[in-house]
Structure formats: structure tokens, C-alpha cells
Design a protein around this motif. Structure first.
Motif, PDB file in Angstrom:
ATOM      1  N   ARG A 411       6.088 -14.631 -39.932  1.00 24.36           N
ATOM      2  CA  ARG A 411       7.535 -14.277 -39.521  1.00 24.36           C
ATOM      3  C   ARG A 411       7.549 -13.734 -38.838  1.00 24.36           C
ATOM      4  NH1 ARG A 411       7.777 -16.733 -45.070  1.00 24.36           N
ATOM      5  NH2 ARG A 411       8.188 -14.115 -45.648  1.00 24.36           N
ATOM      6  N   ASN A 412       6.878 -12.788 -38.912  1.00 26.98           N
ATOM      7  CA  ASN A 412       7.192 -11.217 -38.603  1.00 26.98           C
ATOM      8  C   ASN A 412       6.078 -11.368 -36.354  1.00 26.98           C
ATOM      9  OD1 ASN A 412       7.988  -9.338 -39.895  1.00 26.98           O
ATOM     10  ND2 ASN A 412       5.807  -8.415 -41.108  1.00 26.98           N
ATOM     11  N   VAL A 413       5.751 -11.688 -36.772  1.00 27.36           N
ATOM     12  CA  VAL A 413       4.856 -12.871 -35.586  1.00 27.36           C
ATOM     13  C   VAL A 413       6.165 -14.027 -33.983  1.00 27.36           C
ATOM     14  CG1 VAL A 413       3.078 -13.150 -34.106  1.00 27.36           C
ATOM     15  CG2 VAL A 413       2.908 -11.899 -35.875  1.00 27.36           C
ATOM     16  N   ILE A 414       6.540 -14.464 -35.427  1.00 24.43           N
ATOM     17  CA  ILE A 414       7.940 -14.778 -34.753  1.00 24.43           C
ATOM     18  C   ILE A 414       8.799 -14.395 -34.169  1.00 24.43           C
ATOM     19  CG2 ILE A 414       9.666 -17.000 -35.262  1.00 24.43           C
ATOM     20  CD1 ILE A 414       6.879 -18.077 -37.505  1.00 24.43           C
ATOM     21  N   SER A 415       9.151 -13.783 -34.920  1.00 26.72           N
ATOM     22  CA  SER A 415      10.520 -12.819 -34.775  1.00 26.72           C
ATOM     23  C   SER A 415       9.986 -11.616 -33.588  1.00 26.72           C
ATOM     24  CB  SER A 415      10.666 -11.801 -35.874  1.00 26.72           C
ATOM     25  OG  SER A 415      10.834 -12.367 -37.307  1.00 26.72           O
ATOM     26  N   PHE A 416       8.571 -11.350 -33.255  1.00 31.27           N
ATOM     27  CA  PHE A 416       8.272 -10.125 -32.850  1.00 31.27           C
ATOM     28  C   PHE A 416       8.255 -10.942 -30.755  1.00 31.27           C
ATOM     29  CE2 PHE A 416       6.741  -7.372 -35.999  1.00 31.27           C
ATOM     30  CZ  PHE A 416       7.844  -5.722 -34.988  1.00 31.27           C
ATOM     31  N   ILE A 417       7.833 -12.386 -31.434  1.00 28.34           N
ATOM     32  CA  ILE A 417       7.848 -13.505 -30.117  1.00 28.34           C
ATOM     33  C   ILE A 417       8.751 -13.157 -29.893  1.00 28.34           C
ATOM     34  CG2 ILE A 417       7.196 -15.695 -29.426  1.00 28.34           C
ATOM     35  CD1 ILE A 417       4.749 -15.707 -30.931  1.00 28.34           C
ATOM     36  N   GLY A 418       9.926 -13.768 -30.208  1.00 24.18           N
ATOM     37  CA  GLY A 418      11.869 -14.126 -30.012  1.00 24.18           C
ATOM     38  C   GLY A 418      11.742 -12.658 -29.538  1.00 24.18           C
ATOM     39  N   LEU A 419      11.769 -11.308 -29.793  1.00 21.61           N
ATOM     40  CA  LEU A 419      12.509 -10.642 -29.164  1.00 21.61           C
ATOM     41  C   LEU A 419      12.008  -9.829 -28.091  1.00 21.61           C
ATOM     42  CD1 LEU A 419      12.292  -8.142 -32.101  1.00 21.61           C
ATOM     43  CD2 LEU A 419      14.486  -9.109 -30.851  1.00 21.61           C
ATOM     44  N   ILE A 420      10.427 -10.683 -27.790  1.00 21.73           N
ATOM     45  CA  ILE A 420      10.237 -10.569 -26.109  1.00 21.73           C
ATOM     46  C   ILE A 420      10.518 -11.224 -25.429  1.00 21.73           C
ATOM     47  CG2 ILE A 420       7.540 -10.904 -24.658  1.00 21.73           C
ATOM     48  CD1 ILE A 420       6.541  -9.422 -26.837  1.00 21.73           C
ATOM     49  N   GLN A 421      11.267 -12.867 -25.993  1.00 23.95           N
ATOM     50  CA  GLN A 421      11.633 -13.665 -25.044  1.00 23.95           C
ATOM     51  C   GLN A 421      12.952 -13.697 -24.487  1.00 23.95           C
ATOM     52  OE1 GLN A 421      11.889 -17.986 -26.872  1.00 23.95           O
ATOM     53  NE2 GLN A 421      11.162 -18.321 -25.223  1.00 23.95           N
ATOM     54  N   ARG A 422      13.483 -12.674 -25.397  1.00 20.85           N
ATOM     55  CA  ARG A 422      15.218 -12.393 -25.383  1.00 20.85           C
ATOM     56  C   ARG A 422      15.240 -11.252 -23.961  1.00 20.85           C
ATOM     57  NH1 ARG A 422      15.777 -13.522 -30.627  1.00 20.85           N
ATOM     58  NH2 ARG A 422      15.640 -11.548 -31.165  1.00 20.85           N
ATOM     59  N   ARG A 423      13.906 -10.161 -24.133  1.00 13.60           N
ATOM     60  CA  ARG A 423      14.065  -9.282 -23.421  1.00 13.60           C
ATOM     61  C   ARG A 423      13.679  -9.543 -21.789  1.00 13.60           C
ATOM     62  NH1 ARG A 423      12.869  -3.520 -24.486  1.00 13.60           N
ATOM     63  NH2 ARG A 423      13.506  -3.898 -26.127  1.00 13.60           N
ATOM     64  N   LEU A 424      13.016 -11.218 -21.958  1.00 18.12           N
ATOM     65  CA  LEU A 424      12.273 -11.113 -20.799  1.00 18.12           C
ATOM     66  C   LEU A 424      13.004 -12.147 -20.500  1.00 18.12           C
ATOM     67  CD1 LEU A 424       8.441 -10.736 -21.114  1.00 18.12           C
ATOM     68  CD2 LEU A 424      10.353  -9.162 -20.296  1.00 18.12           C
ATOM     69  N   LYS A 425      14.764 -13.000 -20.543  1.00 20.56           N
ATOM     70  CA  LYS A 425      14.964 -14.178 -20.544  1.00 20.56           C
ATOM     71  C   LYS A 425      14.858 -14.902 -18.628  1.00 20.56           C
ATOM     72  CE  LYS A 425      19.453 -12.665 -21.475  1.00 20.56           C
ATOM     73  NZ  LYS A 425      20.536 -12.707 -22.333  1.00 20.56           N
ATOM     74  N   ASN A 426      15.684 -12.493 -18.342  1.00 20.74           N
ATOM     75  CA  ASN A 426      15.987 -13.165 -16.678  1.00 20.74           C
ATOM     76  C   ASN A 426      14.939 -12.904 -16.039  1.00 20.74           C
ATOM     77  OD1 ASN A 426      18.467 -13.197 -17.434  1.00 20.74           O
ATOM     78  ND2 ASN A 426      18.960 -11.333 -18.191  1.00 20.74           N
ATOM     79  N   HIS A 427      13.738 -12.729 -16.560  1.00 20.01           N
ATOM     80  CA  HIS A 427      12.223 -12.269 -15.519  1.00 20.01           C
ATOM     81  C   HIS A 427      11.915 -13.195 -14.824  1.00 20.01           C
ATOM     82  CE1 HIS A 427       7.874 -11.255 -14.983  1.00 20.01           C
ATOM     83  NE2 HIS A 427       8.268  -9.870 -15.088  1.00 20.01           N
TER      84      HIS A 427
END
Length: 636
Positions: A411-427
Motif C-alpha cells: 500500500r505504501n508503494v501504491i501511495s508513493f507511485i500516486g504521489l509521483i504520478q501527481r507530481r509529474l502530471k504536467n510532465h
């Protein structure tokens, strides 16, 4: 079954029945051949008959070698606790016989099974005797002056240190083994010692010394083709790939590493698989090739999943085989006791002419002894059966604990992947966004898989604590409907529920049963208007037969039984999502309630899943019809 197996299988009972002085050592050696061929039931049957012979004709020296052979066979079979007990018993026998060499041999065997248990990632901790086993063997062999055996003991102790991460001690014992091996001039252990030393030096980044030992090992293998085990040779090739990549020969090193991985998967070698993948991933990351490192990590996780599934099935099959072996062994002993009693009675009948009273006394005594012996054997069968059932329950608990403990980090992995995805959504890097989405999808899939494994492992626990009662299935459908209504509305499906009776069972399990069947019915449906029906099909012998039918894609007849097995999927994730455990859980729920489950289906013509549950009574038809009508109207 080959001719050798058949010959041993039939000759063994004849030899024991006649009680003649047969070749004990030859029969004992034959068990090793049968074990290597995978004929474990025949192997353990002969070992059991030999043990019965030694109960009637005690011989400590023969019992020692019988224990040693049986312990190594149990080690190959993965039954480490039994193997450890037999090696410890052999150590005590050797001490009683005053045989130092055999005592060293037994200590070495105990160290071997301890090391094999560590390499197999067993959850069982190594015993204290196992940790010091090689030390004991070395001291005894020094006193006996057996240099050839001492070489193997030094090498084994060095590898034990290596597995503990004590690299300097591993190198010290490895060099001692190599020095003694070279003194012996013609030593078959030389390539393995050189390969292990190479691995020790590579672990401390001393590539020059590691390469020197590796080249010497490869030279020996080339000069002696076919004289070294494949697992040792492929470990040498793994170290060779490590050095090639380190020297910049990346393509050549990776090609050799891929051959090692193919061998590891084919022979189910988790240690070789893990270490080779770790090497490739570390080198890719060190070069800054993170995309390749990620791809290698994905492949490794997929290989681990496949290997884990095979090991789960294999572990279950091994426990079942041990149960069959134990029951069959005791049945043959019971038969032997009866034959022995009949033989005595027959010969005693001849003595009726001489002494009738003596015959009656003999028959009475032997009959009483036979009953006592049979009673003891029956208790032994019950004890071993209980132990094996406990072993299966322990396996279920292990699956529960393993899947439960993995959920939090996942679950921590999924949460961190979500954080990375939101951080890079405009990439603007499309490939990077795609990789992150792949990682998130696979992590979510693994989470669903762990949840299903957890649910499956809970079935045994729920069976022990749940108290079955009368359950109105109409009320069950009212509780299941909110769980599946979104799926039906998304596909504009129609659910029809007919008159359902009251059955004898567990409410939680029944909710999961109907939820899984309805989710499967709507998920695997490609029609414009999916139609799913739940109805009482028939009643017979106190059981109700239910049917959950749909107009979906259907299933080929060849897979009608296979789909109820764990991790069985007929489609890839892109076509239809799922973990392959839904129908396996359904089968276990139905079986635990004393019912059966099967299906009738063909490709493109929909599927009908039938199952039986113990029936109590049929409720009023009007109320059940109203419940069914409400469900159909709500979904429509």
C-alpha cells in the motif's frame, strides 16, 4: 514406472515375508536411485519395509545407514524437520558405536540440510546443532585424517559463512579447502571450491582475484566435460557473467546471464534466480539505465510470481504425498502383521498331531499379540495423520501471514507511485508517464492478488470458528446486490433472481460465494445487454442445486475443471481483469459446506455454474419472488 522400480516394488515384500537374509545394502542403495527418478512413494515404501525389518532384527550399524539414506531423501523432498531428526538420531547412533568417521558423516549431513533449508527460503529457523554441524564434522575428520572428506567440510563451512554475510571467514575456509584439494592432486571438488571462492571475492569487489579463480574453475570444467553437476556449472556461469559485465562486455555477459535464468526457472532454483536478477538490475542501475533496470525488475517479479505459484502447488502436493506414504506404510505393516499371524497359525496346525493343548495356547497368545500390535499401529496412523493435517494448516497460516504482512508495504508503494504520478502530471515525457502508470497498474493487481490469497487462506480458519446456521438466501442476495450493482449499471446488465430457499451454512461465506459468481458473470460478458440469472435448479437428497447463468463469452469444455484451480486465468489482464482466485474460493466455500460445484459452458454461448448446498426449508414463495423482483428491477 520403469522396470527397475517394478522389480524392487514386487521383490521387497517377498523378501520380507520369507524373512530370508536378503541384501540389505543393495536395497538401501536402490532407494537413492528411486529418489533421483522422483519415485518417492516407492522409495519411502522400501525404506519403511527396511525399518520394519530392523525392528524385528535390531542392528545399530544398519539403522545408522538407513537413517542417513532416508534423511537425504527427505531433504530432496523438502521435508527438512524430518531430515534433521534423522541426522541427529544418526549422530547418537554413531557415538554409541564409537565410529568417529560415521559421526562426522552424520554431522556433515545435518549441516547440509541446514544449508539447503536456508537456500530454499524456508520459514523454519536453523537448529543450534545445524549451525555448528560443519565445525563438528571438521574436528572429527581432522582426528580421523580423512583429507578428501575434510576438503568438502571446509568448503561447506565457507559457504555457510558466505550465506551469513561473513565474507572474510568464508574466504579463509575456502582457501583452506582449495589448498588441501590441490595437495590431493585429483580432487573432484576443485571446480566447486574455485567457483565459491570466486563468488566470495566478487562479494567484496575483488574482481581480479575472483576472475582468477573463475578462470581456473572454467578450465577444469572444460577439461572434464560431464563430470560436474549442472547447478554448480550454472553458478560458475553466473559469476562469469558478473565479471564480463564488470569488464564492459555487457552484451556477452547479459547473454550468459539469460541462459542462467532459463536454467533457474526450469529447475525451480530460487537462489540462482534471485542472485542473477539482482546482479543484472544493479549493473543496469549503476550505468544509469533506469528503464532497463525497471524492465528487469518487472520480469523478476513475474518470474517470482510464477515460481511462488509452482512452489505453493508443489508444497501442497508434497504434503499430500507424505500423507499417502504414511497411510500406505501403516496399511502394509498391518497386512504384514496379519500374514505373520496366519503363517504361525498354519505351522502350528501341523503340530496339532503332537500337542493339541500347546497349539491352542500358542494361537491364543499370538492372537492377543496381533491385536495389541494392530492397536499400536492404528494409533501411530492416527498420530501421523494428525501431524500432516497440522502441517497443511500451518501452510495455510503461512500463506495468511505472508500475504497479510506484504499488504502494508505494498500500500505504501501504491501511495508513493500516486504521489509521483501527481507530481509529474504536467510532465511532457510520455514514456515516463506510461511507465509510472504500468507500475501503478501492476501494484494494484498485486494488491488484489494478495487480498484474494488472504481470503483463501482465511477459509480454513473460518471453517473452524464459524457455526453454520439456517440462512435465507433471499436475504443474502439483498446484501450482495449493493456490492455488484455498479458493475451491472456500467454494462447496462440485467440481474434476475428467482425463488431461493433457506440453506444450512455460514453467512459471510455465502455472501462471498454469490458476489464472486455474479462479478464473474458480468465481467466476462461482451453482449450489448448482459443477462445474469440466479435460480434454484432442483432439490435432491437433502441438497438444493443452484444455478448462476449468463449470456457471456463462455468457456471451452477443456477448461471446465481447471478454472476452479488456484491462479487459473484464461485471458490476459488487458482483456479481462482478475486474479485467478475467484472460482477457487467459490469451490472451497461450497466444499466446506458439504456441497459440490461444476459448470456447463461453451465458447460464445454463455456459462451456467451449478452448485449444491444442504437444504433446510423453502420460504414462502411470495416473499422470495418479491425479493427477486426487487433485485431485477433495481439492476435494470
Amino acid at each position: 514406472m520403469n522396470k527397475l522400480t517394478l522389480l524392487l516394488f514386487w521383490l521387497m515384500p517377498i523378501c520380507l515375508y520369507c524373512q530370508e537374509d536378503y541384501d540389505f545394502d543393495a536395497l538401501l542403495d536402490s532407494t537413492s536411485v528411486l529418489s533421483e527418478q522422483g519415485a518417492y512413494e516407492q522409495c519411502f515404501q522400501i525404506l519403511g519395509d527396511l525399518r520394519q525389518y530392523l525392528r524385528e532384527n535390531p542392528d545399530k550399524e544398519k539403522l545408522f545407514f538407513l537413517n542417513i539414506h532416508e534423511a537425504y531423501d527427505y531433504t530432496r523432498f523438502g521435508y527438512y524437520s524430518k531430515a534433521e531428526c534423522l541426522f541427529k538420531e544418526s549422530i547418537q547412533l554413531a557415538k554409541e558405536l564409537g565410529d568417529k568417521w560415521n559421526e562426522a558423516y552424520a554431522w556433515y549431513g545435518l549441516g547440509y540440510v541446514t544449508q539447503d533449508k536456508v537456500l530454499s527460503n524456508s520459514s523454519l529457523p536453523p537448529s543450534e546443532e545445524g549451525k555448528r554441524a560443519f565445525f563438528e564434522a571438521i574436528e572429527l575428520l581432522k582426528a580421523e585424517g580423512d583429507s578428501a572428506f575434510l576438503v568438502d567440510a571446509y568448503d561447506a563451512q565457507g559457504y555457510a559463512f558466505f550465506l551469513e554475510g561473513k565474507f572474510s571467514e568464508a574466504i579463509e575456509y575456502g582457501e583452506m579447502a582449495l589448498e588441501l584439494c590441490l595437495k590431493l592432486n585429483d580432487c573432484e571438488s576443485e571446480p566447486n571450491i574455485l567457483s565459491n571462492l570466486s563468488e566470495y571475492y566478487l562479494a567484496i569487489d575483488d574482481f581480479s582475484t575472483g576472475k582468477k579463480h573463475l578462470q581456473a574453475s572454467l578450465k577444469w570444467i572444460k577439461e572434464h566435460p560431464g563430470e560436474i553437476a549442472d547447478e554448480i556449472a550454472y553458478n560458475v556461469y553466473r559469476n562469469q557473467a558478473d565479471i564480463l559485465i564488470h569488464e564492459g562486455k555487457i552484451a556477452e555477459g547479459e547473454q550468459l546471464a539469460m541462459k542462467v535464468l532459463e536454467y533457474a526457472m526450469e529447475h525451480k532454483d530460487p537462489y540462482l534466480l534471485r542472485e542473477t536478477n539482482k546482479m543484472l538490475i544493479d549493473y543496469a542501475a549503476a550505468r544509469g539505465d533506469y528503464e532497463k533496470a525497471f524492465q528487469l525488475q518487472q520480469t523478476f517479479m513475474s518470474q517470482l510470481d510464477s515460481l511462488h505459484e509452482m512452489q505453493l502447488v508443489l508444497s501442497h502436493d508434497r504434503n499430500q504425498t507424505l500423507l499417502n506414504i504414511g497411510l500406505r506404510d501403516k496399511e502394509y505393516q498391518l497386512l504384514g502383521a496379519k500374514l505373520y499371524s496366519q503363517r504361525v497359525i498354519t505351522w502350528s496346525a501341523v503340530g496339532l498331531i503332537v500337542l493339541l493343548l500347546g497349539l491352542l495356547s500358542t494361537v491364543f497368545i499370538l492372537n492377543r499379540q496381533s491385536k495389541q500390535f494392530n492397536a499400536k499401529l492404528k494409533k501411530e496412523v492416527e498420530r501421523q495423520t494428525k501431524e500432516l493435517r497440522i502441517s497443511n494448516e500451518a501452510l495455510e497460516r503461512f500463506a495468511y501471514v505472508a500475504s497479510h504482512d506484504l499488504r502494508t508495504p505494498l500500500r505504501n508503494v501504491i501511495s508513493f507511485i500516486g504521489l509521483i504520478q501527481r507530481r509529474l502530471k504536467n510532465h511532457n515525457d510520455a514514456d515516463l508517464n506510461s511507465f509510472i502508470q504500468y507500475a501503478k497498474d501492476y501494484a494494484n493487481h498485486m494488491n488484489r492478488l494478495l487480498n484474494d490469497i488472504l481470503d483463501y487462506s482465511k477459509m480454513g480458519e473460518r471453517r473452524l470458528v464459524a457455526t453454520p446456521t439456517g440462512i435465507d438466501l433471499n436475504q443474502i442476495m439483498e446484501k450482495v446486490f449493493p456490492m455488484v450493482k455498479d458493475d451491472f449499471r456500467e454494462k447496462q446488465g440485467i440481474l434476475e433472481v428467482g425463488l431461493l430457499p433457506t440453506v444450512y451454512g455460514d453467512e459471510t461465506s455465502l455472501i462471498r460465494l454469490f458476489q464472486n459468481l455474479l462479478e464473474n458473470a458480468i465481467t466476462y460478458n461482451d453482449k450489448e445487454t448482459p443477462l445474469v440469472a440466479v435460480q434454484l435448479h432442483s432439490v435432491a437428497n437433502g441438497h438444493a442445486v443452484f444455478c448462476v447463468s449468463d449470456n457471456g463469452i463462455g468457456i471451452d469444455h477443456a477448461y471446465h475443471e481447471k478454472v476452479f484451480e488456484m491462479f487459473t486465468r484464461l485471458h490476459n489482464m488487458e482483456q479481462y481483469p482478475g486474479t485467478g482466485l475467484g472460482l477457487a474460493i467459490c469451490k472451497r466455500i461450497v466444499n466446506d459446506m458439504g456441497g459440490e460445484i461444476w459448470m456447463d459452458s461453451s465458447e460464445g454461448a454463455g456459462t451456467s455454474v451449478f452448485f449444491t448446498l444442504p437444504l433446510i426449508e423453502v420460504e414462502h414463495e411470495q416473499q422470495s419472488q418479491e425479493n427477486g423482483a426487487k433485485a431485477a428491477m433495481a439492476v435494470a
